[in-house]
Design a protein around this motif. Structure first.
Motif, PDB file in Angstrom:
ATOM      1  N   ARG A 219       0.824  -1.197   0.000  1.00  0.00           N
ATOM      2  CA  ARG A 219       0.000   0.000   0.000  1.00  0.00           C
ATOM      3  C   ARG A 219       0.869   1.262   0.000  1.00  0.00           C
ATOM      4  NH1 ARG A 219      -1.476   3.257   4.160  1.00  0.00           N
ATOM      5  NH2 ARG A 219      -3.346   4.526   3.926  1.00  0.00           N
ATOM      6  N   SER A 220       1.830   1.338   0.927  1.00  0.00           N
ATOM      7  CA  SER A 220       2.597   2.577   1.009  1.00  0.00           C
ATOM      8  C   SER A 220       3.501   2.735  -0.206  1.00  0.00           C
ATOM      9  CB  SER A 220       3.378   2.655   2.322  1.00  0.00           C
ATOM     10  OG  SER A 220       4.554   1.911   2.231  1.00  0.00           O
TER      11      SER A 220
ATOM     12  N   LEU B  35       1.312   3.983  -2.996  1.00  0.00           N
ATOM     13  CA  LEU B  35       0.993   5.400  -2.836  1.00  0.00           C
ATOM     14  C   LEU B  35       2.159   6.265  -3.301  1.00  0.00           C
ATOM     15  CD1 LEU B  35      -0.895   5.449   0.574  1.00  0.00           C
ATOM     16  CD2 LEU B  35      -1.832   5.752  -1.717  1.00  0.00           C
ATOM     17  N   ASP B  36       3.393   5.811  -3.021  1.00  0.00           N
ATOM     18  CA  ASP B  36       4.566   6.543  -3.501  1.00  0.00           C
ATOM     19  C   ASP B  36       4.581   6.590  -5.016  1.00  0.00           C
ATOM     20  OD1 ASP B  36       5.661   7.250  -1.118  1.00  0.00           O
ATOM     21  OD2 ASP B  36       6.900   5.443  -0.924  1.00  0.00           O
TER      22      ASP B  36
ATOM     23  N   ARG C 162       2.192   8.797  -7.128  1.00  0.00           N
ATOM     24  CA  ARG C 162       2.439  10.227  -7.211  1.00  0.00           C
ATOM     25  C   ARG C 162       3.508  10.569  -8.252  1.00  0.00           C
ATOM     26  NH1 ARG C 162       4.419  12.067  -2.401  1.00  0.00           N
ATOM     27  NH2 ARG C 162       4.056  10.162  -1.232  1.00  0.00           N
TER      28      ARG C 162
ATOM     29  N   SER D  36       3.777   7.219   7.858  1.00  0.00           N
ATOM     30  CA  SER D  36       2.972   6.440   6.905  1.00  0.00           C
ATOM     31  C   SER D  36       1.681   7.207   6.655  1.00  0.00           C
ATOM     32  CB  SER D  36       2.672   5.060   7.482  1.00  0.00           C
ATOM     33  OG  SER D  36       2.074   5.185   8.742  1.00  0.00           O
ATOM     34  N   ARG D  37       1.260   7.158   5.413  1.00  0.00           N
ATOM     35  CA  ARG D  37       0.076   7.941   5.086  1.00  0.00           C
ATOM     36  C   ARG D  37      -1.191   7.200   5.444  1.00  0.00           C
ATOM     37  NH1 ARG D  37       4.060   8.613   1.622  1.00  0.00           N
ATOM     38  NH2 ARG D  37       3.621   6.471   1.159  1.00  0.00           N
TER      39      ARG D  37
END
Lengths: 316, 299
Positions: free
Chosen positions: A201-202, A205-206, A209, B298-299
């Motif tokens: 997930r993270s 997300l990176d 973008r 962390s988002r």
């Protein structure tokens, strides 16, 4: 590439030597005479002396190590004290359940982990995202043996859908085999899936973008194609490292899971051998599983090069 | 000469820290804004209080055998039921928390002390690097639970041995982290300046390098506590950890599995306790990481 693999294979030798020294030293930490420990306090001196000779305990320590490690390199781990057979034979007859269980758990980890991670990233900051992340965090916190017990409780004891333990060889009866492996593989794979989901997930997300994702969306590619073809491929690169690490957790977890589900694998043999103080089996099994782990990590490193063409290992 | 100069360096940086007294605790404020981490911290403090005050929160003796009431379900007298010996499950969970917390914290202290020392030495002195790290790599080549089982096989089952075994298992991860951070810190300008004005190695390591590796260390430690607690429970569950007569969550789960057909509560309650403890530690660790290092947020 070939040179890189060859060099990594050569580097395996010193690692295995250190692993061997650690395993050897560990077993020799045992307080007291292993022969007495194995035979019990009421053994007569003659029996003890015979066993000491059989185990080579009368030789100097370094000779013992050279003999043992020389055997290890030829896949000869000596003889089991309890089972009356060579350790290698005992281990290989129990390798199938352990390796298959680890493989299935890995598959479950990868499928669940990546799916949850990608969906959570695409639905970033929505309720779905939060629920999925709560599941992942909980998954990572639940010990695999407790999850195993819970699964047995619901699916075997209450519902009677699956057997609560045991093992059927895949060659014997594939249907029974898979039916028996579903619960243990899920119990084992789920906690690592939670970790992987959070990372995917993270990492997604990176990547989302990045400019090239905006370009892809701007030129009118459907979101699904963009996510799968452009974002996921790049987001998976850090995921591979985590998968490599969790292989150790899975191989180790298999030891515990096999005990929960009474699967006759190498892990269960190790646990039984600890109770029987069958040191040659413990040594052999630990050595063999550590070797699997080291080899698996090497495979992951090589896989890296294929997934990410930007990584080049200098010399090719 | 060098000593006085080093002393000045020490004082100078000390006054710098005093100049901004709040900066040292900024992370506490950041942490208190994270509801999950805050709730976890409160849960952990509550659990520690329960474990310490065990005789006050349960009137049952966890080792009391009462065959007359064995395998009873939940009742007012035994809120979590009784086990195969007629002992109170709730009391055993409260006393079991002592072992889990004791093992988790002791293992972390051992791993942090030894791991940090080895990591700092290995990162700072190139000559020590290879020998130390090769041994650490060797230890990390084992799946951790398997290494713990192997150590326990030779040491024999006892609480102290579990702590020793898990201390060995989790030291390399701390050492590797500390080495990596030290390697980057070593070449920072302020370390070079300290060296230029004659500060000795031990002062540089302690005051300049350690101060900067402390944050990742704290975060790593939270996760080591959680890992060690799971590992202890696993070892006890396998019969290779804390001796079976001691009430621990792992031992209770082992018995719970034996009676799984007739008494679900034997496994369920200690398992839930273990799950909640590990969950709280993980959430606190995540919160600390975000609070101590905003770049990692962390988002």
């Amino acid at each position: 590439m070939t040179r890189y693999i060859a060099r990594r294979l050569l580097l395996l030798l010193p690692v295995l030597l250190i692993v061997g020294i650690i395993v050897f030293v560990l077993v020799h930490l045992t307080p007291g005479d292993p022969a007495v420990v194995i035979l019990g306090q009421d053994a007569n001196p003659e029996q003890i002396e015979n066993l000491r000779n059989q185990l080579g305990l009368n030789d100097p320590l370094y000779i013992q190590f050279i003999n043992w490690f020389g055997g290890v390199l030829r896949l000869d781990f000596g003889d089991s004290i309890f089972l009356n057979m060579p350790v290698t034979e005992a281990l290989f007859s129990r390798a199938e359940p352990t390796l298959l269980l680890t493989f299935y758990a890995l598959t479950i980890q990868v499928v669940i982990g990546i799916t949850l991670g990608v969906v959570a990233a695409v639905k970033h900051n929505t309720l779905t995202d939060r629920v999925l992340m709560m599941i992942s965090i909980s998954g990572a916190a639940i010990p695999n043996f407790f999850l195993g017990i819970l699964l047995i409780l619901f699916f075997a004891v209450r519902l009677g859908w699956m057997p609560s333990g045991g093992f059927t060889s895949i060659r014997e009866d594939p249907a029974e085999h898979f039916k028996g492996m579903v619960l243990p593989a899920f119990a084992l794979g789920f906690s690592s899936a939670g970790l992987l989901a959070r990372l995917v997930r993270s990492s997604m997300l990176d990547v989302m973008r990045e400019d090239y994702i905006r370009t892809a969306l701007a030129k009118g590619l459907p979101e699904r194609t963009t996510v799968i073809r452009h974002a996921l491929r790049n987001a998976l690169i850090p995921a591979i490292t985590v998968i490599g690490f969790s292989l150790g957790a899975l191989l180790g977890g298999a030891v515990v899971t096999e005990t929960v589900f009474t699967i006759p694998g190498m892990g269960r043999l190790v646990v039984q051998s600890v109770q029987r103080r069958d040191y040659p089996v413990i040594q052999g099994a630990v050595m063999l599983i550590a070797t699997f782990y080291v080899l698996a990590n090497l495979l992951v490193d090589i896989l890296y090069v294929y997934v990410d063409p930007r990584i080049r290992y200098g010399d090719d | 000469m060098a000593t006085t100069e080093a002393g000045q360096v020490e004082r100078a940086s000390g006054s710098l820290a005093q100049a901004r007294p709040s900066s040292r605790w900024y992370w506490l404020r950041a942490l208190s804004r994270n509801p999950l981490a805050l709730a976890s911290a409160i849960f952990l403090l509550g659990l520690i209080a329960f474990a310490v005050a065990a005789p006050l929160v349960t009137s049952h003796d966890p080792r009391f055998l009462d065959p007359g009431v064995r395998l009873q379900g939940m009742s007012r007298d035994h809120i979590f039921g009784t086990d195969g010996n007629g002992s109170d499950v709730y009391a055993r969970i409260v006393y079991g928390a002592r072992i889990s917390l004791l093992v988790g914290l002791s293992v972390t202290v051992i791993a942090a002390l030894i791991g940090t020392t080895l990591g700092l030495l290995s990162g700072y002195y190139p000559r020590l690097d290879s020998p130390i790290m090769r041994v650490m790599d060797g230890l990390m080549a084992f799946p951790s639970i398997l290494l713990a089982i192997a150590i326990m096989a030779s040491l024999g089952p006892s609480t102290v041995n579990v702590i020793v075994a898990l201390g060995v298992v989790y030291t390399p991860s701390v050492a590797r982290l500390m080495r990596g951070t030290t390697l980057t810190m070593k070449n920072q300008l302020y370390v070079e300046s300290a060296r230029a004005i004659g500060a000795r190695d031990h002062l540089i390591l302690r005051r300049y390098i350690f101060a900067n590796v402390a944050s990742p260390l704290i975060v790593q430690c939270t996760f080591v506590v959680a890992l060690a607690i799971i590992a202890e429970a696993s070892l006890s569950f396998l019969g290779a950890g804390v001796p079976p007569e001691t009430p621990t969550w792992g031992n209770m789960l082992r018995e719970g599995q034996r009676f799984i057909q007739v008494a679900w509560w034997l496994a369920a309650f200690p398992g839930i306790a273990l799950f909640l403890l590990v969950l709280a530690l993980n959430l606190l660790g995540d919160g600390l990481r975000d609070a101590l290092d905003p770049r990692m947020r962390s988002r």
